[in-house]
Structure formats: C-alpha cells, structure tokens
Scaffold this motif. Sequence first.
Motif, PDB file in Angstrom:
ATOM      1  N   ASP A  95      -8.382   4.339  -5.950  1.00  0.00           N
ATOM      2  CA  ASP A  95      -7.370   4.881  -5.023  1.00  0.00           C
ATOM      3  C   ASP A  95      -6.209   5.528  -5.773  1.00  0.00           C
ATOM      4  OD1 ASP A  95      -6.194   5.499  -2.608  1.00  0.00           O
ATOM      5  OD2 ASP A  95      -5.082   3.608  -2.528  1.00  0.00           O
ATOM      6  N   GLU A 109     -13.587   5.545  -5.890  1.00  0.00           N
ATOM      7  CA  GLU A 109     -13.003   5.179  -4.597  1.00  0.00           C
ATOM      8  C   GLU A 109     -12.263   3.846  -4.671  1.00  0.00           C
ATOM      9  OE1 GLU A 109     -16.063   5.243  -1.712  1.00  0.00           O
ATOM     10  OE2 GLU A 109     -16.315   7.424  -1.755  1.00  0.00           O
ATOM     11  N   LYS A 124       0.662   7.741   1.481  1.00  0.00           N
ATOM     12  CA  LYS A 124       0.391   9.005   0.805  1.00  0.00           C
ATOM     13  C   LYS A 124       1.147  10.189   1.402  1.00  0.00           C
ATOM     14  CE  LYS A 124      -4.143   7.729  -1.015  1.00  0.00           C
ATOM     15  NZ  LYS A 124      -5.574   8.076  -1.123  1.00  0.00           N
ATOM     16  N   ARG A 170       0.831  -1.202   0.000  1.00  0.00           N
ATOM     17  CA  ARG A 170       0.000   0.000   0.000  1.00  0.00           C
ATOM     18  C   ARG A 170       0.868   1.255   0.000  1.00  0.00           C
ATOM     19  NH1 ARG A 170      -5.344  -0.642   0.957  1.00  0.00           N
ATOM     20  NH2 ARG A 170      -6.054  -2.721   1.606  1.00  0.00           N
TER      21      ARG A 170
END
Length: 417
Positions: free
Chosen positions: A416, A413, A189, A186
């Motif tokens: 991502d 959504e 961010k 992942r």
Amino acid sequence: MVLTRLRSDIATRKSGKSFSLYIVNNIHTNTSLVSYLTSDSCFLSVIPNCQFRSKTLRLKTFTANQLDEIKDPSGLFYILPFQKGYLVNWDVQRKVWDHLFGKEMFKVDFADTSVVITEPYFNFMSIQESMNEILFEEYQFQAALRINAGSLSAHRYFQENNSELCCIVVDSGFSFTHIAPYCRGRKMKDGICRINVGGKLLTNHLKEIISYRQLHVMDETHVINQVKEDVCYVSQDFYNDMEIAQLKGEENMVMRDYVLPDFSSIKKGFCKPREEMNFTGKYKTGEQILRLNNERFAVPEMLFHPSDIGIQEMGIPEALVNSINKMPEEMQPHFYKNIVLTGGNALFPGFRDRVYKEVRALAPAEFQVSVVLPQNPICYAWEGGKLLAENPDFEEMVVTREDYEENGHCIYEKFDI
C-alpha cells in the motif's frame, strides 16, 4: 522510502534477539541517520546516503561514513542515489548498502533478518519492483515491509496519543515536503499533498545568494549546508525582520558573521558571538568571514511562500488547510488539533510557531489548533518503525521471501505505497 526524497529509511530485526538497524536520509542535512540497537547495546550514528569525490582526490570515491577520511571536505562532489525524492541510481545505493550491511559495519545476516524500508507516497511502480528484486533476490532478506515514512510517524503518534483518532503528518525533507492525513492508522489518500520544496532547494538557493553577494560558493555544498543549519531561522514577522535587516551597525539584530572553515586550524565553521562582531566588516585575522543578513530568514521562507522564487505551489500552512478541507467535515476538527511536524526542516528555529500562527489564521475560529514538534523530528519515523517491529502483528504485515518467490511482484498490494 522517504529516504531522500533522498530518503532510505531502513529498520531491520533479527530473530532470536532484539536487533534494529535504521538508515534514513536526512532531508535537512543530506545525510543518513543510522541506528543499531541490540538487547544489550545501542549504537547511533549519522552518515551520508551517497558517495563522494573530493576535488583534491578526484580519482578516489568515498562511500557513506568514509566522508570522515576526507581531510578537506570543501568542494565535495556528491553522487546521490536519489533525485527529486526517487531512487534512480541503484548502483550507488547498492554500494552504500553493501558498506552498511557488510563486514565493515553491521555484518547483517540477511537470511535471518526482516527489513522495513520507507518509500515516497505513490512511488513509481518500476522503482517498487526494482526494490523488491534488490531486497529479495540480491540481498535475500528473510522478509520485508515497504511503507511510507509518514505512516511510521503516524503509528508513533497514535501509540503516544491512543485517545486520538486522526492526525496529519507534515514530513519536510531533503527533496520535498509531504502532507498526509491519517485516520485510525490509515492514510487518507485524497488528502495527501506534495510540495516540491525541501532542504536541497534551500541549500542551493543560499549558495546562489552568497555567490551573488559575497563569495563564489557554488561548489561548496557541504560547507553552505552547514551554514544553513547554523544560522538560518523561520521569521515570525517577515516584513518586520526585513526592516531590521536594513539597519546599520549594532541596530541590525539580524546580521551575523560566520567564520568559514579552512580545514587546517578551523575544521568546522561557526557563527561569531555577537559581542565579537566587527560591524565595519573588517577583521585583522586571516579568518574568512561570511556576513549573513536577510538571507538568514529569507531562505527558509520558501517553505511558506515558494512563489517568492517562482515555484507556483502552496506553502506548508496553506497546503495543510487545503488537505484538511478535503476530509469529511466531522473529521476536520480532529486533524486541526493533531498536526505533527517531522523531517529535518522542522529543526529550523521558529518553524513550529510559524506553522501554528498561519494555520490558526486560516482555520475556522471554532476549531482548536495544535501543532506538535517531536523532540527529534528526524528520528520520529524510525521510532514508529521500531514500535511497529515490536508489534505482535508484525509478522502478518511483512512479505516473506517465500511469498515473493511464489507470487512475484503481485505482492505489491500488501505494501500500500
């Protein structure tokens, strides 16, 4: 789509047989790499993700790999779908995709094809919505997955190094450079960093230097881009190389003579072997010669010191350390030992060694630093996309046309970006 940055990476898979199509704008060469893979054959080619007009054939427009039809590619006018890394000219992009997906090339059956397309980090919502409309309403793909190219590269890296928990991807392309940390697949961010320096800026700066010092080449983007790829390198000691570049004659080990193409007898430019160089600069033949000296390493130096040309941003090593410092302390050692270089600019000779040298100097002494340069940094994201498409969970990641028709743009959504 990192795609140009200009970057439009596309991987498609057809049910019933192994099928993969990938289009990626090479930030280093302003071209797109297209790979077509079936269960019984493999086709790989590099094509431009744009249209062209030649100064000798102004009334005719060429698309993608039709560039090969132009006998004199000097002075080409590029019509690009991407500007500053974002897709802004949909008409040009449609024409490129129509050419690739149509009868002339891959004959894609959209109703039976899933597509994976990469986009820049934090892409504008208006562009994302337009992409959904193009993919589902105009082309009517069966399913689509929009994802960041760095995510595909991280997926590829974790598949190859399954014991690692973290990595940080440096994607240096055509319009800009992105640095993105990943943990357990992942993206983090808070640590994503963008540097507004890419292959396009380097080529344009080299054109300005050559035009000021030797020969007006501001209209010769295609030729000078080739010069950049053939002779530029990343210096390991900038000031020492500058001193060498000031020496005269054979003592100057930096200087090279580049033979420009005339597109009749010389189809592609090349660098003269050092033993054939005339250090007086006077050649008896009709060859048109560019003498390149400190610009060979001064141009790629912008990746490390953008402030040299007035861009007040961090260089790649400093941005890497800054990004890692934003991560939790317990993760930081893992990021330092898993730095992955991707994108066309990673092909500059000496790029990996310079990144390692400067990050090592900035990192805490107790941390191990490891910088990985894949065998083909341009294809690395595609390799990740191919692995992802073969994942048993792939069908759960994509958005189908039925989902889009039912939920509209609310499906964003799931992507991502």
